[in-house]
Design an enzyme around this catalytic site. Structure first.
Site, PDB file in Angstrom:
ATOM      1  N   CYS A 206     -27.304  14.974 -25.814  1.00 45.97           N
ATOM      2  CA  CYS A 206     -27.712  15.148 -24.406  1.00 45.97           C
ATOM      3  C   CYS A 206     -26.853  14.304 -23.476  1.00 45.97           C
ATOM      4  O   CYS A 206     -26.768  13.076 -23.620  1.00 45.97           O
ATOM      5  CB  CYS A 206     -29.187  14.770 -24.244  1.00 45.97           C
TER       6      CYS A 206
ATOM      7  N   ARG B  17     -28.893  11.596 -20.140  1.00 45.72           N
ATOM      8  CA  ARG B  17     -29.835  10.560 -20.558  1.00 45.72           C
ATOM      9  C   ARG B  17     -29.990   9.392 -19.597  1.00 45.72           C
ATOM     10  O   ARG B  17     -30.762   8.469 -19.868  1.00 45.72           O
ATOM     11  CB  ARG B  17     -29.422  10.020 -21.938  1.00 45.72           C
TER      12      ARG B  17
ATOM     13  N   TRP C 111     -33.827  18.993 -16.235  1.00 46.46           N
ATOM     14  CA  TRP C 111     -33.395  20.094 -15.374  1.00 46.46           C
ATOM     15  C   TRP C 111     -32.093  20.637 -15.931  1.00 46.46           C
ATOM     16  O   TRP C 111     -31.464  20.022 -16.794  1.00 46.46           O
ATOM     17  CB  TRP C 111     -33.242  19.656 -13.928  1.00 46.46           C
TER      18      TRP C 111
ATOM     19  N   GLU D 159     -24.732  25.297 -18.486  1.00 51.52           N
ATOM     20  CA  GLU D 159     -25.564  25.818 -19.580  1.00 51.52           C
ATOM     21  C   GLU D 159     -25.862  27.297 -19.351  1.00 51.52           C
ATOM     22  O   GLU D 159     -25.912  28.089 -20.279  1.00 51.52           O
ATOM     23  CB  GLU D 159     -26.882  25.056 -19.675  1.00 51.52           C
TER      24      GLU D 159
HETATM   25  N1  ARG Z   1     -28.908  24.828 -23.212  1.00 52.83           N
HETATM   26  C1  ARG Z   1     -30.281  25.232 -23.197  1.00 52.83           C
HETATM   27  C2  ARG Z   1     -30.439  26.461 -22.309  1.00 52.83           C
HETATM   28  O1  ARG Z   1     -29.492  26.908 -21.751  1.00 52.83           O
HETATM   29  C3  ARG Z   1     -31.182  24.124 -22.691  1.00 52.83           C
HETATM   30  C4  ARG Z   1     -31.041  22.797 -23.393  1.00 52.83           C
HETATM   31  C5  ARG Z   1     -31.661  21.637 -22.621  1.00 52.83           C
HETATM   32  N2  ARG Z   1     -31.018  21.464 -21.332  1.00 52.83           N
HETATM   33  C6  ARG Z   1     -31.362  20.597 -20.399  1.00 52.83           C
HETATM   34  N3  ARG Z   1     -30.681  20.583 -19.289  1.00 52.83           N
HETATM   35  N4  ARG Z   1     -32.359  19.765 -20.556  1.00 52.83           N
HETATM   36  O2  ARG Z   1     -31.490  26.994 -22.116  1.00 52.83           O
END
Ligand code: ARG
Length: 383
Positions: free
Chosen positions: A72, A75, A245, A250
């Site tokens: 992560c 953090r 968030w 992602e």
């Molecule tokens: N990568 C994952 C997704 O696209 C989520 C993982 C956790 N991500 C976060 N920003 N807490 O759904």
């Protein structure tokens, strides 16, 4: 101590408990006398084969598990995680309702709050409840229909399994929210539709692309991981959904772009009139940048918290520095920390990391991965 030596599981829990309780007291000087607490914990383990965390231990343990998440990048704010202590809940109905509450509280109208809800732990002779979904909100994948894949291919096998469990399926859009599949203690998995008001979503449009509006792209605002086990001092909490968030990449560089997910770069390029006849025109790279601009701009316009990979990489460097000042080693997994686009223009790229894993932690149970594929969900299979 003799009682512990004769029971290997209890002895393992005690070893891990002692390490965690000492860490908790070291980091929380107001927590009281550590030896007194250790002696209570040892007695409890001798009698029950497990022990109960105090609310303070649970809160600190869940936060440190975040601090120890080597994959992560986000953090820096580990110590601000909100912890909902619902360890008393063991039944599927009440857990499903509490997950919906989690999403409402965490979504908070767009001002996302990092939150975890902890349900009952595994105890000797009684495994805790489990949530079969890998995240509380995921989109159904229906496989090929008329030559095109509908929905999120990642969730196709899960979707097929829930349908056999009796879910009638959604309207068949690319973004149908899957039901929750919850298995209470001593129960079979059951499905529960998430209430609409628990699912905050953002329509995705390009700031300049007038050919995007009719496209109907969207993504959910809260990424809430529900398939990992929280492990604190030898105690495992298999149902402990948690969220932060989103970081834009992602969604823009993985969920919507990966060829085995929504695979949208060719369509983005078409809407931007890019020349796709030759890889060396870098049309994929250009489409990727524009898709990511669209994601960030859309979340901003919707007033929903989202970070970008430049900001988050900077924050991660600040996190490393702050932890160093506290005398703590930060573990990290380079391949996960470096963003999936423009890696080398962020500072996290230009160094290596110690990969040691620490406890408390969020664990990947291989059984949870199988559950997220829907394996063993159907009653016939489970029998
Ligand atoms: N990568 C994952 C997704 O696209 C989520 C993982 C956790 N991500 C976060 N920003 N807490 O759904």
């Amino acid at each position: 101590m003799e009682a512990l030596r004769r029971r290997p599981t209890a002895a393992r829990i005690w070893a891990e408990a002692e390490e965690f309780i000492r860490l908790h007291h070291r980091e929380n000087p107001d927590a009281g006398d550590v030896e007194a607490r250790l002696s209570d914990v040892r007695d409890e383990i001798c009698v029950l084969g497990t022990y109960r965390h105090t609310p303070e231990e649970l809160t600190h343990g869940a936060r440190v598990a975040w601090r120890n998440s080597n994959r992560c990048i986000g953090r820096l704010y580990w110590n601000a995680l909100r912890v909902r202590d619902l360890r008393g809940l063991t039944g599927a109905d009440e857990i499903a309702a509490a997950c919906a509450d989690h999403l409402r509280e965490a979504g908070n109208g767009g001002r996302i709050r990092p939150t975890i809800t902890v349900f009952a732990p595994d105890i000797p002779g009684r495994p805790g409840p489990v949530i079969w979904n890998e995240q509380l909100i995921r989109y159904a994948g229906y496989g090929r229909r008329g030559g095109r894949r509908i929905g999120d291919p990642r969730n196709e096998s899960f979707t097929a399994a829930v349908r056999e469990l009796g879910w009638p399926g959604g309207p068949g859009t690319p973004f149908d929210v899957l039901p929750l599949v919850v298995q209470g203690c001593d129960d079979k998995p059951r499905w529960f539709e998430l209430p609409d008001d628990a699912v905050l979503e953002v329509p995705i449009e390009h700031p300049e692309g007038d050919r995007w509006a009719d496209w109907g792209l969207r993504w959910h605002a809260v990424p809430a991981i529900s398939g990992m086990t929280l492990e604190i001092g030898g105690v495992r909490y298999p149902a402990a959904p948690f969220n932060g968030w989103y970081m834009g990449t992602e969604i823009g560089a993985r969920n919507l772009a990966d060829t085995d997910r929504y695979d949208l770069l060719p369509e983005v390029a078409r809407r931007l009139d890019l020349d796709t006849s030759n890889d060396r025109s870098l049309w994929k790279d250009r489409a990727l940048v524009e898709l990511n601009r669209a994601v960030l701009d859309s979340f901003d316009r919707a007033g929903v918290t989202m970070t970008d990979h430049h900001t988050e990489a900077r924050r991660f460097m600040a996190h490393l520095e702050r932890e160093r000042r506290h005398g703590r080693e930060v573990g990290a997994d380079w391949a996960w920390i470096v963003p999936p686009m423009s890696g080398s223009v962020t500072p996290v790229f230009h160094r290596t990391y110690d990969t040691t894993e620490h406890s408390p932690s969020y664990l990947h149970d291989p059984r949870a991965a199988a559950r997220a594929r829907g394996e063993g969900m159907r009653p016939a299979e489970a029998a």
